[in-house]
Design an enzyme around this catalytic site. Sequence first.
Site, PDB file in Angstrom:
ATOM      1  CG  ASP A  43     -51.950  86.555  21.263  1.00 25.07           C
ATOM      2  OD1 ASP A  43     -52.413  87.388  21.971  1.00 25.07           O
ATOM      3  OD2 ASP A  43     -51.148  85.888  22.055  1.00 25.07           O
ATOM      4  CD  GLU A 216     -50.322  92.791  26.042  1.00 25.97           C
ATOM      5  OE1 GLU A 216     -49.122  92.225  26.240  1.00 25.97           O
ATOM      6  OE2 GLU A 216     -51.129  92.494  26.681  1.00 25.97           O
TER       7      GLU A 216
END
Length: 333
Positions: A43, A216
């Site tokens: 991430d 997402e």
Amino acid sequence: MDQAAPTAGAVPATAAPATAAPATATTYQYTGNPLFRDLHTADPAPLVVGDTLYLYVGHDEAAEGQMFNITEWLAFSTKDMKTWTAHGPVMQPTDFSWVSRDAWASQVTEKDGRFWFYTAVEHDPEQGSQGKAIGVAVADNPLGPFRDAKGSALVRNEDTQGPHSWDDIDPTVWTEEDGISWLIWGNANIYMAKLAPDMISFDGPIRQIELPDFEEGPWIFKRGDMYYLAYASMDKTISPDERISYATAPAITGPWTWRGEITGAAANSFTIHPGIAEFKGEWYLFYHVGTLDVGDLEGGLGRRAVAVERMTFDEDGLINPVTQTETGILPLP
């Protein structure tokens, strides 16, 4: 977790536990993807401050049989994309008193000389909410120490009408030239809301954006007069894994026009997560893959590794497709 001997690639000059800030900063020389070869990272969230690019990541520590175990956020920095310095953990989920676990995706932004850290965590069910939530921390410099800026969640699971308990994740933030900031986030549904001047509350309602195949990981940025919203997308008729798609708009409030795919699925990872920044005249796409083995832990869904590629635009301002490579941004000048 003990660090394993690094493989070829970004080689640490000194060894230090991944879970503690090293007394002598660990440095890495970039020699291709993944960036950091002695620990699992995921991430990626870049932030440019002056002549330095900071990169915030989650520290993947899943053991065999675990899906995710992300216990802290780590920070790295570079001034030239060649030499990277590891600064150790900048925050843990339990630094929020109302959080039980999970250092999920985050983004740090600078405003009014302070650094605001928006992130997804698991709310402690004994403190009034259950499921994923968004917290905000603040620091006076990019490396912290970050502290809870609000004392409670900015967004709770109950604040949105999503299809499951983890629809409030993956925050991305943008501040306009007039000083107004916006937060965008979501899983399955994508939400946005105007932040109040205090940066820890909303000045207006939460509303939903419609984007094709949104899954997402949204990431908002601007180039010239055009706004870009990159995100992890999924179309199971194409692939069972996430890809990175994007849309553009003339204003942050839309209307958003879908523009297609930036890059395909990550190698050996169901998830992929964009982090995009312009640094010293070049645009970079950060993402993660699941190809890195560290010691006896094989790469995969809960043990990912951050990578980077150059990103370019055509004459109309649209993003040219990005190919994921082992050489990454080599050669560097």
